[in-house]
Design a protein around this motif. Structure first.
Motif, PDB file in Angstrom:
ATOM      1  N   ALA A 229     -36.004  47.422  16.820  1.00  0.00           N
ATOM      2  CA  ALA A 229     -35.154  46.868  15.757  1.00  0.00           C
ATOM      3  C   ALA A 229     -34.891  45.397  16.045  1.00  0.00           C
ATOM      4  O   ALA A 229     -34.890  44.955  17.199  1.00  0.00           O
ATOM      5  N   LEU A 230     -34.675  44.622  14.992  1.00  0.00           N
ATOM      6  CA  LEU A 230     -34.385  43.202  15.139  1.00  0.00           C
ATOM      7  C   LEU A 230     -32.946  43.024  15.610  1.00  0.00           C
ATOM      8  O   LEU A 230     -32.024  43.637  15.066  1.00  0.00           O
ATOM      9  N   ASP A 231     -32.748  42.183  16.620  1.00  0.00           N
ATOM     10  CA  ASP A 231     -31.420  41.967  17.202  1.00  0.00           C
ATOM     11  C   ASP A 231     -30.944  40.545  16.933  1.00  0.00           C
ATOM     12  O   ASP A 231     -31.695  39.574  17.144  1.00  0.00           O
ATOM     13  N   LYS A 232     -29.711  40.404  16.476  1.00  0.00           N
ATOM     14  CA  LYS A 232     -29.169  39.111  16.088  1.00  0.00           C
ATOM     15  C   LYS A 232     -28.966  38.189  17.287  1.00  0.00           C
ATOM     16  O   LYS A 232     -29.359  37.010  17.255  1.00  0.00           O
ATOM     17  N   ILE A 233     -28.344  38.693  18.360  1.00  0.00           N
ATOM     18  CA  ILE A 233     -28.062  37.837  19.520  1.00  0.00           C
ATOM     19  C   ILE A 233     -29.354  37.383  20.182  1.00  0.00           C
ATOM     20  O   ILE A 233     -29.519  36.210  20.530  1.00  0.00           O
TER      21      ILE A 233
END
Length: 429
Positions: free
Chosen positions: A175-179
């Motif tokens: 999954a794509l992670d913001k941090i």
């Protein structure tokens, strides 16, 4: 030799002119000579449209480059046959850029490669058949237009390519992670601005440190992709951050051709990834020639828990506490602290050329503390666990030197397989 009037990419010489103003000739050294290869020409056309820069060169340039397209799509045997004008010092760059360009594979039949000779003359600005529909066997062929993404769309497409590669190996998607994306974006921006490719930055920070500074706790592993070194060129991050589909695909394909990068992408323990993409325009100091460059940082994570710390830094004789929960089937097993030394700035030229900065990275080797569940605890650290919860307490001694320390937590599953799940890079005062 009869030549085909069409358009082909020679990136280092073509970046300064609109796609329709690039008269080039193809010469085939095999039985396909004279044929108009529909799919090949369209693919080259699409790639050129995605890489041109707006400003014309300050000097006229003539050049002829030959190279071989292998069946795999790789470029080999790059030769600069003629290079006139004010850019003779860029010969090595010509070879490097053409070598790394993503070319489509023309129809090869039973052959393993095809030889190409491309000639370019920037003074000839008249429109040619290349800006019209390609004609193959008397049929008009519609030219495919490039698809461009903004940054968020590029990240989504990059994530899709990563998960397709993982799916082929029977692995779960990430999954794509913001941090992690924030950390990766800061690094790709700096690499693009300063024209280097490295896991270190100019402050001397490593990927785990940059992820920690962004607020991350998970174990992270970075893939970085950019250009070769450009010692005399200047660079500016483009105000229009638009990435072509082909450019994002090329980055992922190049990373998958590297054993170390591929291993990171296909690691079964990876759960999340952060993606940074940056478009920069590199400018030659004498000719004004401009080249489009895409830089990328992929920050893969092992996320199997949640964490809280008592302080973002270490202080001598003051307890530091890291606690949290870990997901099944994992349980916290081992805690280590390794001394990273003092953080020192790194000159850009060293980031471009020094082998210790252009290769892989690893954790520091000097172990200060190691403590594990079920074994006697050290005076400097204790590790306790109850069900899915854990707590690591560290008391830095008076003899701990000023500098960086890597705090690493390892977990094991039901088969006693050990993986790193948490890394914090902390300064000690």
């Amino acid at each position: 030799m009869k030549s085909i009037s069409c358009l082909i990419l020679v990136i280092v010489l073509l970046q300064a002119l609109p796609a329709f103003c690039r008269p080039l000739s193809l010469e085939w050294s095999n039985s396909d000579k004279g044929k108009k290869l529909k799919a090949y020409i369209i693919s080259i056309r699409r790639l050129i449209q995605s890489t041109w820069c707006e400003d014309p060169p300050s000097k006229a340039v003539k050049a002829t480059v030959s190279f071989t397209i292998e069946r795999s799509g790789n470029i080999s045997e790059v030769h600069l046959l003629r290079f006139d004008g004010e850019m003779k010092e860029a010969v090595t760059t010509v070879r490097a850029v053409v070598q790394s360009a993503p070319y489509a594979v023309p129809p090869l039949g039973n052959r393993n490669h095809v030889d190409v000779t491309a000639s370019f003359d920037s003074k000839d600005l008249k429109a040619t058949a290349a800006d019209k529909n390609v004609i193959d066997n008397g049929q008009n062929v519609e030219q495919e237009q490039p698809t461009f993404f903004d940054l968020l769309e590029a990240r989504e497409y990059g994530l899709d390519l990563i998960n397709k590669d993982r799916s082929r190996e029977g692995l779960k998607p990430v999954a794509l992670d913001k941090i992690a994306s924030q950390a990766g974006q800061l690094h790709s921006d700096e690499m693009a601005r300063d024209l280097y490719t490295s896991h270190w930055n100019v402050k001397g920070q490593t990927p785990p440190q940059r992820y920690s500074l962004s607020g991350g706790f998970d174990y992270s592993a970075e893939n970085a992709r950019g250009s070769t070194s450009w010692p005399d060129w200047s660079s500016a991050i483009s105000a229009s951050q638009q990435f072509s589909r082909r450019e994002i695909e090329h980055i992922q394909a190049c990373l998958m051709r590297s054993a170390a990068h591929k291993s990171n992408i296909l690691d079964p323990e990876r759960t999340h990834v952060g993606l940074g993409y940056t478009l920069a325009i590199a400018t030659h100091p004498k000719s004004g020639m401009r080249i489009r460059q895409i830089y990328c940082a992929q920050e893969f994570l092992n996320r199997f828990g949640s964490y809280q710390e008592s302080s973002p830094q270490l202080k001598r004789l003051v307890p530091y506490v890291l606690k949290g929960t870990i997901e099944k089937p994992y349980r916290i097993h081992l805690g280590q602290i390794r001394r990273g030394g003092k953080q020192m700035p790194i000159p850009i030229q060293e980031l471009r050329t020094d082998k210790k900065y252009v290769g892989s990275y690893s954790f520091p080797s000097e172990q200060v503390v190691s403590t594990s569940i079920g074994k006697p605890q050290s005076k400097d650290a204790t590790l306790e666990s109850s069900g899915s919860s854990f707590q690591l307490t560290v008391v830095p001694g008076e003899n701990w030197s000023t500098g960086l320390y890597y705090l690493i937590l390892f977990a094991i599953d039901q088969n006693n397989k050990e993986i790193p799940v948490c890394v914090r890079v902390l300064s000690c005062q």
